[in-house]
Design a protein around this motif. Structure first.
Motif, short mmCIF file in Angstrom:
data_model
loop_
_atom_site.label_atom_id
_atom_site.label_comp_id
_atom_site.label_asym_id
_atom_site.label_seq_id
_atom_site.Cartn_x
_atom_site.Cartn_y
_atom_site.Cartn_z
N TYR A 222 0.82 -1.36 0.06
CA TYR A 222 0.09 0.02 -0.02
C TYR A 222 0.97 1.35 -0.08
O TYR A 222 1.66 1.52 1.02
CB TYR A 222 -0.92 -0.04 1.09
N HIS B 185 0.74 5.25 0.04
CA HIS B 185 -0.40 6.10 0.73
C HIS B 185 -0.30 7.52 0.05
O HIS B 185 0.68 7.51 -1.04
CB HIS B 185 -0.43 6.22 2.12
N GLY C 52 -0.23 12.81 6.17
CA GLY C 52 -0.15 11.80 7.21
C GLY C 52 0.88 10.80 7.50
O GLY C 52 2.16 11.52 6.95
N ILE D 195 1.92 6.22 8.81
CA ILE D 195 1.27 4.92 9.05
C ILE D 195 0.37 5.04 10.25
O ILE D 195 -0.66 4.11 10.04
CB ILE D 195 2.48 4.12 8.95
N ASP E 155 -1.99 6.56 11.09
CA ASP E 155 -3.23 7.00 10.45
C ASP E 155 -3.78 5.93 9.33
O ASP E 155 -4.78 5.45 9.22
CB ASP E 155 -3.40 8.31 9.99
N TRP E 156 -2.74 5.97 8.29
CA TRP E 156 -3.09 5.10 7.10
C TRP E 156 -3.30 3.73 7.72
O TRP E 156 -4.20 2.75 7.11
CB TRP E 156 -2.00 4.97 6.34
N ARG F 260 -6.65 1.58 7.99
CA ARG F 260 -7.34 0.99 7.03
C ARG F 260 -7.03 -0.58 6.86
O ARG F 260 -7.99 -1.22 5.87
CB ARG F 260 -7.15 1.70 5.75
N PHE G 276 2.12 -1.22 4.72
CA PHE G 276 2.02 0.12 4.61
C PHE G 276 3.55 0.50 4.60
O PHE G 276 4.19 0.20 5.84
CB PHE G 276 1.26 0.78 5.80
N ASP H 160 5.99 4.31 4.91
CA ASP H 160 6.24 5.59 5.08
C ASP H 160 7.19 6.34 4.04
O ASP H 160 8.41 5.64 3.99
CB ASP H 160 6.34 6.08 6.28
N TYR I 168 8.35 11.18 6.37
CA TYR I 168 7.20 10.69 6.99
C TYR I 168 7.26 9.60 8.18
O TYR I 168 8.10 8.91 8.00
CB TYR I 168 6.08 9.93 5.85
N ASN J 54 -11.10 11.62 -0.26
CA ASN J 54 -10.80 10.76 1.02
C ASN J 54 -11.98 9.67 1.37
O ASN J 54 -11.45 9.08 2.35
CB ASN J 54 -10.48 11.72 1.99
N HIS K 293 -12.66 4.57 1.17
CA HIS K 293 -12.37 3.56 1.79
C HIS K 293 -13.60 3.30 2.88
O HIS K 293 -13.77 2.19 3.50
CB HIS K 293 -11.45 3.41 2.66
#
Length: 273
Positions: A85, A87, A91, A93, A95-96, A99, A112, A114, A118, A257, A260
């Motif tokens: 993924y 992103h 933001g 990870i 936050d991401w 999902r 995920f 970054d 990040y 946004n 999802h």
């Protein structure tokens, strides 16, 4: 009435010249500081502890000398493979990663990562070459844990162009693009910030060029009310490049946004995976 037209014209000319000079200065500023505009990271302390309910493994993937990208790998109970993924531009990870259940429920692990600058990742970007190189190294790392035939590459917004790049240079099982853009330069110069000419933008991510070279199936999800990356000038134009290999999934009334969190995305994703 006694109007001094030459004086008025000179004053207008000075105002126009001043505004033009300010515009040129703003372009110079944007050129040298464009990372500040295009990347909106959330920086986390190196000792930050992730608090996800799902089973996960924190990783640090080396991409250059003394530079690691922080990543989190979530594990499904009966895994069919992994979703890499990539992103969006804001933001991190923490936050991401929220999902993850969407994909775990479809029996896929999900990784995920970054980008530089990040979350807990090192360094920052100053050119697009490092961005592409980093993503390839992340993909190579993923292949040390999974067969390439088990890897699904998924990119959201900013990440959609990078995901398209990876799929064009490798042989993943599938490419999923959420809210993708046709070209990063065109998106910025024509849709998001029209006063900025295309030549000012040094981050060239031409998704359309990459998509032409992708051999695996491509699934594109977009919100019909996405006013940031409009589907008519992006998702639908990408679909026209490989109509026999690309399937569009319009998510009714979803914004940029909100893909999802819709029931329709959940159901369509289940069909795809």
């Amino acid at each position: 009435m006694n109007l001094n037209y030459p004086k008025i014209f000179r004053r207008i000319a000075r105002i126009i010249a001043t505004l033009f000079a300010l515009y040129l200065l703003s372009l110079v500023f944007v050129y040298f500081k464009q990372e500040r505009f295009f990347f909106n990271p959330k920086i986390l302390a190196k000792d930050y502890q992730f608090e996800f309910k799902e089973t996960f493994e924190e990783l640090n993937i080396p991409v250059a000398n003394n530079i690691n990208l922080n990543a989190v790998l979530f594990k499904a109970e009966n895994s069919k493979g992994v979703i890499l993924y990539l992103h969006g531009n804001a933001g991190a990870i923490h936050d991401w990663g929220k999902r993850a259940p969407l994909y775990l429920e479809n029996n896929y692990d999900i990784l995920f990562v970054d980008y530089r600058g990040y979350g807990k990742s090192d360094s920052e970007y100053c050119n697009p070459e490092d961005l592409f190189s980093d993503m390839q190294k992340v993909y190579n790392f993923t292949k040390t844990r999974y067969k390439e035939s088990e890897i699904v590459v998924l990119g959201f917004s900013l990440g959609s162009g990078l995901a398209s790049y990876l799929a064009s240079k490798n042989n993943p099982k599938m490419l999923i693009l959420n809210a993708p853009y046709y070209s990063w330069k065109t998106l910025i110069s024509e849709e998001i910030a029209p006063p900025i000419p295309e030549f000012i933008i040094k981050y060239d991510i031409p998704s359309y060029q990459f998509v032409k070279q992708v051999r695996c199936p491509i699934k594109i999800f977009y919100g019909t009310r996405d006013f940031l990356i409009h589907p008519d000038t992006n998702a639908k134009k990408l679909e026209a490049l490989q109509p026999s290999n690309i399937k569009l999934f319009p998510i009714t009334d979803a914004g940029h946004n909100g893909l999802h969190i819709t029931k329709q995305y959940y159901e369509d994703l289940k069909k795809v995976l």
